[in-house]
Design a protein around this motif. Structure first.
Motif, mmCIF file in Angstrom:
data_model
loop_
_atom_site.group_PDB
_atom_site.id
_atom_site.type_symbol
_atom_site.label_atom_id
_atom_site.label_comp_id
_atom_site.label_asym_id
_atom_site.label_seq_id
_atom_site.Cartn_x
_atom_site.Cartn_y
_atom_site.Cartn_z
ATOM 1 N N PHE A 241 14.596 -10.020 2.331
ATOM 2 C CA PHE A 241 13.788 -10.656 1.104
ATOM 3 C C PHE A 241 14.684 -12.028 0.475
ATOM 4 N N ALA A 242 15.938 -11.617 0.678
ATOM 5 C CA ALA A 242 16.331 -13.590 -0.118
ATOM 6 C C ALA A 242 16.301 -14.599 0.103
ATOM 7 N N ALA A 243 15.948 -14.672 1.681
ATOM 8 C CA ALA A 243 15.897 -15.508 2.506
ATOM 9 C C ALA A 243 14.127 -16.052 2.053
ATOM 10 N N GLY A 244 13.640 -15.116 1.322
ATOM 11 C CA GLY A 244 11.679 -16.118 0.753
ATOM 12 C C GLY A 244 12.151 -16.781 -0.400
ATOM 13 N N PRO A 245 10.948 -17.721 -0.356
ATOM 14 C CA PRO A 245 11.142 -18.225 -1.435
ATOM 15 C C PRO A 245 11.397 -17.527 -2.757
ATOM 16 N N GLU A 246 10.841 -16.768 -3.133
ATOM 17 C CA GLU A 246 10.334 -15.995 -4.196
ATOM 18 C C GLU A 246 11.706 -15.149 -4.625
ATOM 19 N N ALA A 247 12.325 -15.639 -4.228
ATOM 20 C CA ALA A 247 13.810 -14.537 -4.391
ATOM 21 C C ALA A 247 14.891 -15.355 -5.355
ATOM 22 N N LEU A 248 15.169 -14.439 -6.609
ATOM 23 C CA LEU A 248 15.348 -15.151 -7.673
ATOM 24 C C LEU A 248 16.948 -15.051 -7.241
#
Length: 598
Positions: free
Chosen positions: A523-530
Motif C-alpha cells: 500500500f505504501a507504494a500507492g499514490p494515496e499513501a500518507l
C-alpha cells in the motif's frame, strides 16, 4: 446563609455537571464538553453547552454553576439547593456559627492580604534592589509581559520588609502570621519575614486568587525553593501551579500537561502551551490528579528522561491506577536526556516540546515499561515475578471492566516479550525441508522498497545515505540504486514523474518497470499513501534487507536516538528495527515477504 468558600468549592467539584443537567435535558458530547437543548427556553437547535464547572446557553443567556442550575431548574432557594447537592455528594452542610462566620471573614481578608503581598513583591522586582532578580528572569528568557502575567516578584533581604509594605493598607501582624508571610520569632524575638532574598512566584487557586508563594534563591544556596507553610488558604497537596491560567488554556483547546517546576510552567505558557501546570514542590498527589482530570480527561504527565524521571513516572502510575476509569486516564511523555521544558523550548523552540507531547504514550502502553524496566526476566522465577506484578497492577484498577482490558494488554506484552503465548507449546520437530533460496526473497524486498521511492521520492533526503549502504542483489535493484543516487536528492522538484524520466534517460527504464510491476506492491507504494505510511513502508523493507549484525547496530542507534530526542519517528524506527531483527532470527523467508506485499 453564609457558608465557607472552601465548602462551596468542594461541593461544586463533587457535582459532575453533565450528570446533574442530564436529568433535565438530553446531552451529547461536543468535543471535550456537552451540548443539548436549553431546559430554560424552548428551542429545537441545541445552543446550551455544559463545561467542567459551568453551563451557558447561547440562546437565552442562562449561565451558572451546579447550585445556580438547581435553583433555576427546580425553583429551589439557595439553602435548599445546597442541601440537595450536599446530600448527593455525601457532604455535611456546615452549621452557621459566630466562629465560622469569623473564619469566613478572616479567609476573605487573607485573600486580600495575599493579593496585596504579591503586588508588593512585584513592585520591588522593578526597584534597584530587585535588579539582580529581574536580570535572572530575563536571562532565563522570560519576557516583560510574562513576568507581569505571573506577577513574579522579589522578597528583599531586610527584616520587616513585607510588614512595612502592607502597613499602609491596614494589614496587621496577626494577619501576616496567619497568611504565612511572617514566622513567629524564637525565644521572645519578634516575628520575621518568611521569605527573604528570593524570587517570588505567587501561587493562585483555580479562581485566580493568590493563596501562597514559592520563593527561589538566587545562586546555588539551599534550599533552592521554599513554599508557603500550610495556612487556612493553602494546602500544598491540593493545588497546582498555573492552575487558573491552565483552566483558560484547556477551555480553548490546549493540551493539559503537568511538568516539574514553576519555571517550566512559565516557559511553556510563554511558548504557547497554555495548559501547563506543576505540583507544588512535592510528588503528584491524588488530589492534584483530580484537578488535572477536571481540566482534561486525558492529561499528559511529563517526566525527565533519566532514572529519577522513570521513578517519578512509576510512582505517578501507581497512584493513578486505582483512580482511572474508561472516562479518564493519563498519558506519559519523556523529555530528552538532560533537558527540561524550560531549557528545551529555549534552545530548540516550541516545536521540540510539541514533539514530546506528540510522542506521549497512553497509560496502557507506558505501564508495561514502567513495571518491567530494570527487572530481569531470564529465568522462570523472574518471569513469574514479573507476571505477578503485572497482574497486581491491573488488579489495582477499581473499574473491573477496565482492569480486565489492562490485564489482557499487559499479559499480551509479557507473552510477546517471552515469545510464548498463553497455552502455546513449543512446535513439534518436523522433517528437514529444503531451505528457501534467499536470492529471490531479497530481490522482492528490494523491489518493494524501490517502488515506494519511485512513487514518493520526497522521502529520498531521509534515506539516501541508508540505501547507499545496502548490499543489494545484482541486477535491476543495484541499477536503480545507482541511478537514483546519481539523480541527486537536491534536485527539484522531488516528484515521481521527474524521477522516472531521469531514470529512463539514464538507461534504467527496464529496472523501473521491474520495480513498478503491480503484482504484490505494498500500500505504501500507492499514490494515496500518507507520509507516515510511506516512511514505515520504506523502513520495513529496508530493514529486512539488512544483515543481523547491521540490524543489531541499527537497534542500538535507534535506542540512543529515542533516548536523546524522544521523537515519535525515532520510536517508530526502533519498533521497526526490533520487528525486523525478530523476523530475521525467526527465519522468516518467502512467506513473510509475500505477506508484507499483500
Amino acid at each position: 446563609m453564609a457558608l465557607p468558600p472552601a465548602f462551596l468549592d468542594e461541593l461544586r467539584a463533587r457535582t459532575p455537571l453533565p450528570g446533574l443537567i442530564g436529568r433535565k435535558t438530553r446531552l451529547t458530547k461536543s468535543g471535550r464538553n456537552w451540548k443539548g437543548c436549553c431546559p430554560f427556553h424552548g428551542e429545537k437547535t441545541p445552543s446550551f453547552y455544559v463545561y467542567d464547572d459551568h453551563f451557558h446557553c447561547f440562546g437565552c443567556g442562562a449561565h451558572g454553576d451546579a447550585i445556580t442550575f438547581v435553583m433555576r431548574a427546580d425553583g429551589a432557594s439557595f439553602p435548599e439547593a445546597i442541601e440537595r447537592l450536599a446530600a448527593e455528594a455525601g457532604m455535611d452542610v456546615p452549621k452557621p456559627s459566630p466562629q465560622e462566620a469569623a473564619r469566613e471573614r478572616r479567609a476573605r481578608d487573607l485573600h486580600a492580604v495575599m493579593q496585596a503581598a504579591a503586588e508588593a513583591y512585584h513592585r520591588r522586582l522593578f526597584l534597584p534592589e530587585g535588579r539582580p532578580a529581574l536580570d535572572y528572569l530575563l536571562r532565563r528568557g522570560l519576557k516583560d509581559a510574562t513576568i507581569r502575567d505571573f506577577l513574579l516578584g522579589w522578597a528583599p533581604g531586610g527584616r520587616g520588609a513585607i510588614q512595612a509594605d502592607l502597613k499602609a493598607e491596614g494589614v496587621t501582624e496577626e494577619q501576616l502570621l496567619e497568611a504565612g508571610l511572617l514566622r513567629a520569632g524564637e525565644a521572645g524575638d519578634p516575628p520575621r519575614d518568611f521569605f527573604f532574598s528570593r524570587v517570588m512566584f505567587p501561587i493562585r487557586d483555580r479562581r485566580g486568587r493568590v493563596i501562597a508563594f514559592g520563593g527561589r534563591i538566587l545562586g546555588d544556596g539551599q534550599p533552592k525553593y521554599v513554599n508557603s507553610p500550610e495556612t487556612p488558604l493553602f494546602r500544598k497537596r491540593m493545588g497546582l501551579y498555573g492552575l487558573d491560567l491552565a483552566r483558560e488554556g484547556a477551555f480553548r483547546g490546549a493540551s493539559v500537561v503537568a511538568v516539574e517546576g514553576y519555571m517550566d510552567v512559565i516557559a511553556l505558557h510563554q511558548a504557547g502551551f497554555t495548559g501547563a501546570v506543576a505540583p507544588l514542590g512535592t510528588a503528584l498527589t491524588a488530589e492534584q490528579l483530580e484537578e488535572l482530570w477536571r481540566l482534561n480527561p486525558e492529561p499528559v504527565l511529563c517526566f525527565d528522561g533519566d532514572a529519577a524521571g522513570a521513578r517519578a513516572a512509576a510512582r505517578a502510575a501507581e497512584l493513578a491506577l486505582p483512580l482511572i476509569t474508561s472516562e479518564r486516564t493519563l498519558r506519559f511523555a519523556t523529555l530528552p536526556a538532560g533537558e527540561d521544558p524550560d531549557t528545551l523550548t529555549a534552545k530548540r523552540g516550541p516545536a521540540a516540546f510539541q514533539a514530546v507531547l506528540d510522542g506521549a504514550r497512553p497509560m496502557s502502553d507506558a505501564l508495561y515499561g514502567l513495571i518491567a524496566e530494570g527487572r530481569p526476566a531470564a529465568t522462570p522465577e523472574q518471569r513469574a515475578a514479573l507476571r505477578n506484578r503485572l497482574n497486581a497492577a491491573a488488579g489495582a484498577i477499581a473499574d473491573k471492566a477496565l482492569a480486565g482490558e489492562y490485564r489482557r494488554v499487559l499479559l499480551d506484552r509479557f507473552f510477546a516479550a517471552s515469545r510464548l503465548r498463553p497455552g502455546q507449546r513449543p512446535p513439534p520437530r518436523r522433517a528437514a525441508r529444503p531451505a528457501i533460496s534467499e536470492g529471490p526473497v531479497r530481490a522482492e524486498r528490494a523491489r518493494m522498497m524501490f517502488a515506494i521511492i519511485l512513487r514518493h521520492p520526497w522521502i529520498l533526503p531521509q534515506v539516501e545515505e541508508a540505501i547507499g549502504l545496502l548490499d543489494l542483489p545484482p541486477g535491476p535493484a543495484t541499477q536503480l540504486r545507482d541511478a537514483i543516487l546519481a539523480w541527486g536528492v537536491a534536485s527539484e522538484p522531488l516528484d515521481s514523474e521527474g524521477l522516472i524520466a531521469h531514470l529512463a534517460h539514464h538507461g534504467a527504464e527496464d529496472a523501473v518497470a521491474w520495480a513498478l510491476m503491480p503484482v504484490g506492491l505494498p500500500f505504501a507504494a500507492g499514490p494515496e499513501a500518507l507520509p507516515r505510511e510511506v516512511e514505515e513502508g520504506f523502513w520495513h523493507f529496508f530493514l529486512r534487507l539488512r544483515g543481523e549484525a547491521e540490524l543489531i547496530e541499527d537497534q542500538r542507534e535507534a535506542r540512543q536516538s529515542l533516548a536523546e530526542t524522544n521523537d515519535p519517528s525515532a520510536q517508530r524506527r526502533l519498533i521497526l528495527v526490533t520487528e525486523a531483527l525478530d523476523a530475521l532470527r525467526r527465519g522468516e523467508g518467502a512467506a513473510e515477504a509475500s505477506g508484507d506485499a499483500a
